[in-house]
Scaffold this motif. Structure first.
Motif, PDB file in Angstrom:
ATOM      1  N   ILE A   2       0.874  -1.119  -0.123  1.00 39.23           N
ATOM      2  CA  ILE A   2       0.089   0.002  -0.180  1.00 39.23           C
ATOM      3  C   ILE A   2       0.725   1.286   0.124  1.00 39.23           C
ATOM      4  CG2 ILE A   2      -2.023   1.105   1.089  1.00 39.23           C
ATOM      5  CD1 ILE A   2      -2.912  -1.058   2.165  1.00 39.23           C
ATOM      6  N   GLU A   3       0.616   1.879  -0.982  1.00 43.82           N
ATOM      7  CA  GLU A   3       1.521   3.187  -1.244  1.00 43.82           C
ATOM      8  C   GLU A   3       0.825   4.492  -1.605  1.00 43.82           C
ATOM      9  OE1 GLU A   3       4.581   4.503  -1.595  1.00 43.82           O
ATOM     10  OE2 GLU A   3       5.693   2.639  -1.249  1.00 43.82           O
ATOM     11  N   ASP A   4       1.506   5.527  -1.322  1.00 44.47           N
ATOM     12  CA  ASP A   4       0.725   6.884  -1.846  1.00 44.47           C
ATOM     13  C   ASP A   4       1.192   7.379  -2.815  1.00 44.47           C
ATOM     14  OD1 ASP A   4       3.277   7.667  -0.228  1.00 44.47           O
ATOM     15  OD2 ASP A   4       1.908   9.657  -0.271  1.00 44.47           O
ATOM     16  N   SER A   5       2.318   7.258  -3.353  1.00 49.25           N
ATOM     17  CA  SER A   5       3.155   8.136  -4.391  1.00 49.25           C
ATOM     18  C   SER A   5       3.598   7.330  -5.734  1.00 49.25           C
ATOM     19  CB  SER A   5       4.132   8.787  -3.818  1.00 49.25           C
ATOM     20  OG  SER A   5       5.361   7.570  -3.387  1.00 49.25           O
ATOM     21  N   SER A   6       3.722   8.162  -6.734  1.00 49.95           N
ATOM     22  CA  SER A   6       4.498   7.505  -7.949  1.00 49.95           C
ATOM     23  C   SER A   6       5.384   6.628  -7.657  1.00 49.95           C
ATOM     24  CB  SER A   6       4.332   8.247  -9.175  1.00 49.95           C
ATOM     25  OG  SER A   6       5.225   9.350  -8.785  1.00 49.95           O
ATOM     26  N   VAL A   7       6.498   7.465  -6.950  1.00 54.57           N
ATOM     27  CA  VAL A   7       7.767   6.939  -6.659  1.00 54.57           C
ATOM     28  C   VAL A   7       7.685   5.465  -5.812  1.00 54.57           C
ATOM     29  CG1 VAL A   7       9.320   8.908  -6.746  1.00 54.57           C
ATOM     30  CG2 VAL A   7       8.183   8.472  -4.636  1.00 54.57           C
ATOM     31  N   GLY A   8       6.886   5.498  -4.838  1.00 58.71           N
ATOM     32  CA  GLY A   8       6.706   4.294  -3.858  1.00 58.71           C
ATOM     33  C   GLY A   8       5.906   3.281  -4.933  1.00 58.71           C
ATOM     34  N   LEU A   9       5.076   3.452  -5.639  1.00 59.60           N
ATOM     35  CA  LEU A   9       4.303   2.536  -6.526  1.00 59.60           C
ATOM     36  C   LEU A   9       5.490   2.224  -7.500  1.00 59.60           C
ATOM     37  CD1 LEU A   9       1.861   1.241  -7.860  1.00 59.60           C
ATOM     38  CD2 LEU A   9       1.653   3.390  -9.193  1.00 59.60           C
ATOM     39  N   HIS A  10       6.469   2.834  -7.980  1.00 60.97           N
ATOM     40  CA  HIS A  10       7.322   2.264  -8.990  1.00 60.97           C
ATOM     41  C   HIS A  10       8.078   1.396  -8.234  1.00 60.97           C
ATOM     42  CE1 HIS A  10      10.815   2.166 -11.711  1.00 60.97           C
ATOM     43  NE2 HIS A  10       9.761   2.629 -12.533  1.00 60.97           N
ATOM     44  N   ALA A  11       8.390   1.591  -7.005  1.00 60.43           N
ATOM     45  CA  ALA A  11       9.443   0.904  -6.320  1.00 60.43           C
ATOM     46  C   ALA A  11       8.728  -0.407  -6.035  1.00 60.43           C
ATOM     47  CB  ALA A  11       9.829   1.475  -5.017  1.00 60.43           C
ATOM     48  N   ALA A  12       7.542  -0.504  -5.574  1.00 61.31           N
ATOM     49  CA  ALA A  12       6.877  -1.694  -5.085  1.00 61.31           C
ATOM     50  C   ALA A  12       6.618  -2.600  -6.431  1.00 61.31           C
ATOM     51  CB  ALA A  12       5.499  -1.251  -4.378  1.00 61.31           C
ATOM     52  N   VAL A  13       5.978  -2.042  -7.493  1.00 58.99           N
ATOM     53  CA  VAL A  13       5.656  -2.832  -8.478  1.00 58.99           C
ATOM     54  C   VAL A  13       7.194  -3.334  -9.182  1.00 58.99           C
ATOM     55  CG1 VAL A  13       4.963  -2.660 -10.894  1.00 58.99           C
ATOM     56  CG2 VAL A  13       3.630  -1.579  -9.268  1.00 58.99           C
ATOM     57  N   THR A  14       8.130  -2.570  -9.540  1.00 61.12           N
ATOM     58  CA  THR A  14       9.277  -2.991  -9.785  1.00 61.12           C
ATOM     59  C   THR A  14       9.729  -4.150  -8.944  1.00 61.12           C
ATOM     60  OG1 THR A  14       9.697  -0.766 -10.675  1.00 61.12           O
ATOM     61  CG2 THR A  14      11.704  -2.446 -10.637  1.00 61.12           C
ATOM     62  N   ALA A  15       9.673  -4.324  -7.659  1.00 61.00           N
ATOM     63  CA  ALA A  15       9.976  -5.283  -6.973  1.00 61.00           C
ATOM     64  C   ALA A  15       8.824  -6.576  -7.153  1.00 61.00           C
ATOM     65  CB  ALA A  15      10.120  -4.982  -5.508  1.00 61.00           C
ATOM     66  N   GLY A  16       7.978  -6.294  -7.613  1.00 62.54           N
ATOM     67  CA  GLY A  16       7.020  -7.622  -8.072  1.00 62.54           C
ATOM     68  C   GLY A  16       5.814  -7.585  -6.914  1.00 62.54           C
ATOM     69  N   LEU A  17       5.452  -6.483  -6.323  1.00 63.33           N
ATOM     70  CA  LEU A  17       4.340  -6.511  -5.571  1.00 63.33           C
ATOM     71  C   LEU A  17       3.281  -5.859  -6.149  1.00 63.33           C
ATOM     72  CD1 LEU A  17       7.169  -6.245  -3.547  1.00 63.33           C
ATOM     73  CD2 LEU A  17       5.508  -6.082  -1.711  1.00 63.33           C
ATOM     74  N   PRO A  18       2.061  -6.442  -6.146  1.00 57.39           N
ATOM     75  CA  PRO A  18       0.845  -5.876  -6.301  1.00 57.39           C
ATOM     76  C   PRO A  18       0.674  -4.552  -5.405  1.00 57.39           C
ATOM     77  CG  PRO A  18       0.409  -8.182  -6.098  1.00 57.39           C
ATOM     78  CD  PRO A  18       1.778  -8.048  -5.793  1.00 57.39           C
ATOM     79  N   THR A  19       0.096  -3.632  -5.922  1.00 55.54           N
ATOM     80  CA  THR A  19       0.021  -2.298  -5.095  1.00 55.54           C
ATOM     81  C   THR A  19      -1.246  -1.560  -5.312  1.00 55.54           C
ATOM     82  OG1 THR A  19       2.429  -2.175  -5.429  1.00 55.54           O
ATOM     83  CG2 THR A  19       1.547  -0.236  -4.667  1.00 55.54           C
ATOM     84  N   VAL A  20      -1.728  -1.431  -4.081  1.00 54.14           N
ATOM     85  CA  VAL A  20      -2.924  -0.488  -4.175  1.00 54.14           C
ATOM     86  C   VAL A  20      -2.363   0.978  -3.631  1.00 54.14           C
ATOM     87  CG1 VAL A  20      -4.882   0.021  -2.527  1.00 54.14           C
ATOM     88  CG2 VAL A  20      -4.340  -2.070  -3.421  1.00 54.14           C
ATOM     89  N   VAL A  21      -2.906   2.166  -4.253  1.00 50.10           N
ATOM     90  CA  VAL A  21      -2.526   3.366  -3.939  1.00 50.10           C
ATOM     91  C   VAL A  21      -3.538   4.063  -3.217  1.00 50.10           C
ATOM     92  CG1 VAL A  21      -1.982   5.696  -4.985  1.00 50.10           C
ATOM     93  CG2 VAL A  21      -0.660   3.403  -5.919  1.00 50.10           C
ATOM     94  N   THR A  22      -3.252   4.637  -2.118  1.00 55.25           N
ATOM     95  CA  THR A  22      -4.151   5.808  -1.394  1.00 55.25           C
ATOM     96  C   THR A  22      -3.495   7.088  -1.555  1.00 55.25           C
ATOM     97  OG1 THR A  22      -3.174   5.261   0.484  1.00 55.25           O
ATOM     98  CG2 THR A  22      -5.120   3.880   0.165  1.00 55.25           C
ATOM     99  N   ARG A  23      -4.167   7.917  -2.317  1.00 46.19           N
ATOM    100  CA  ARG A  23      -3.544   9.049  -2.788  1.00 46.19           C
ATOM    101  C   ARG A  23      -3.275  10.119  -1.351  1.00 46.19           C
ATOM    102  NH1 ARG A  23      -3.073  10.111  -7.910  1.00 46.19           N
ATOM    103  NH2 ARG A  23      -4.909   9.377  -9.472  1.00 46.19           N
ATOM    104  N   SER A  24      -2.165  10.864  -1.170  1.00 42.73           N
ATOM    105  CA  SER A  24      -2.238  11.988  -0.144  1.00 42.73           C
ATOM    106  C   SER A  24      -2.252  13.208  -0.767  1.00 42.73           C
ATOM    107  CB  SER A  24      -0.918  11.520   0.743  1.00 42.73           C
ATOM    108  OG  SER A  24       0.373  11.856  -0.233  1.00 42.73           O
ATOM    109  N   PRO A  25      -2.131  13.960   0.060  1.00 42.59           N
ATOM    110  CA  PRO A  25      -2.362  15.727  -0.351  1.00 42.59           C
ATOM    111  C   PRO A  25      -1.210  16.058  -1.504  1.00 42.59           C
ATOM    112  CG  PRO A  25      -2.699  15.655   1.883  1.00 42.59           C
ATOM    113  CD  PRO A  25      -2.459  14.100   1.485  1.00 42.59           C
ATOM    114  N   TYR A  26       0.181  15.613  -1.153  1.00 39.29           N
ATOM    115  CA  TYR A  26       1.083  15.882  -1.988  1.00 39.29           C
ATOM    116  C   TYR A  26       1.198  15.059  -3.173  1.00 39.29           C
ATOM    117  CZ  TYR A  26       3.925  19.287   0.801  1.00 39.29           C
ATOM    118  OH  TYR A  26       4.293  20.722   1.433  1.00 39.29           O
ATOM    119  N   THR A  27       0.347  14.022  -3.207  1.00 36.30           N
ATOM    120  CA  THR A  27       0.573  12.823  -4.440  1.00 36.30           C
ATOM    121  C   THR A  27      -0.537  13.043  -5.319  1.00 36.30           C
ATOM    122  OG1 THR A  27      -0.131  11.056  -2.983  1.00 36.30           O
ATOM    123  CG2 THR A  27       2.311  11.607  -3.216  1.00 36.30           C
TER     124      THR A  27
END
Ligand code: XBP
Ligand code: MG
Length: 248
Positions: free
Chosen positions: A181-206
């Motif tokens: 579970i991530e909030d940002s594109s950088v975090g999403l990229h990290a998780a998906v590149t490592a092979g983890l399915p990822t849910v994003v909950t957006r935050s004010p800065y993202t």
């Protein structure tokens, strides 16, 4: 393949820590050191593309105060500034200034009740993670997480996949049996590149971040049950990407 573990990002995901937590802590450390730097809300938003506090300070200096980097002790000075910033952030959090985002505490409770394993994959410092978990969930909360990956345990921070790989190796799980579970594109990229399915909950800065590759994009975790996350995770292996949950 069944879901075995939730791997949670910290800043922006567990809580909105950046604007009123990390940012004022950086500014207080700068002022205490007699530096004329001040990161307002907009400037700090621009700096968030650089993950890691020490890396963020260095990036700022390269553009706005190259003389600081010319000091023979620049590395030590940045490390000392960051250590002071972290102490201040931990104190803010301990004072209760930062609240967990909606649904986070309930999902953690559900995971513990059903035996779903928990882990953290964050760029922020271990002390900052511990402080937030304790203030938001209780003094024993860090022990509920099988693995806490934070700060400098990997040299390459997000968007590199390394912190997620570090965590899944220590969980001894294939990445696809985890859900990030991530909030940002950088975090999403990290998780998906490592092979983890990822849910994003957006935050004010993202809110404007690219979320291509996310399994689902949600405003927050309120109303999201663990059963919803199991259902979402199941869609990965069906290969359909039919998304049963809300996608905003
Ligand atoms: C967010 C970060 C961190 C924080 C500041 O981490 O990039 O650098 O902004 O914390 P994540 P530090 O979203 O991965 O939790 O100063 O301790 O780095
Ligand atoms: Mg984050």
């Amino acid at each position: 393949m069944a879901l075995q573990a939730l791997v949670l990002d910290v800043d922006g995901t567990l809580a909105d820590t950046e604007r009123d937590g990390h940012r004022p802590a950086f500014n207080a450390a700068f002022a205490h050191a007699g530096l004329p730097w001040h990161w307002d809300v907009a400037v700090y938003g621009g700096l968030l593309g650089v993950t890691g506090g020490k890396e963020r300070i260095r990036h700022f200096c390269e553009r706005h105060d190259p003389g600081f980097l010319a000091r023979p002790d620049a590395d030590e000075a940045i490390a000392a500034l960051h250590a002071d910033k972290t102490r201040r952030y931990v104190a803010f959090v301990a004072e209760g200034r930062i609240r967990l985002r909606p649904g986070v505490a309930r999902l953690v409770d559900e995971a513990r009740a059903t035996g779903l394993r928990l882990a953290i994959a964050s760029t922020t410092s271990p002390d900052a993670v511990t402080a937030l978990l304790q203030a938001g969930l209780g003094p024993d909360a860090p022990d509920w997480f099988d693995v806490i990956g934070a700060g400098d345990v990997v040299p390459r921070k997000k968007p590199a996949p390394d912190i997620y790989t570090w965590v899944t190796e220590r969980l001894d799980l294939p990445p696809e049996e985890c859900l990030a579970i991530e909030d940002s594109s950088v975090g999403l990229h990290a998780a998906v590149t490592a092979g983890l399915p990822t849910v994003v909950t957006r935050s004010p800065y993202t809110v404007g971040d690219d979320t291509t590759g996310a399994l689902a994009v949600l405003p927050d975790l309120s109303g999201v049950t663990l059963a919803d996350l199991h259902d979402l995770h199941r869609t990965v292996h069906l290969g359909t990407r039919t998304r049963p949950g809300p996608t905003h």
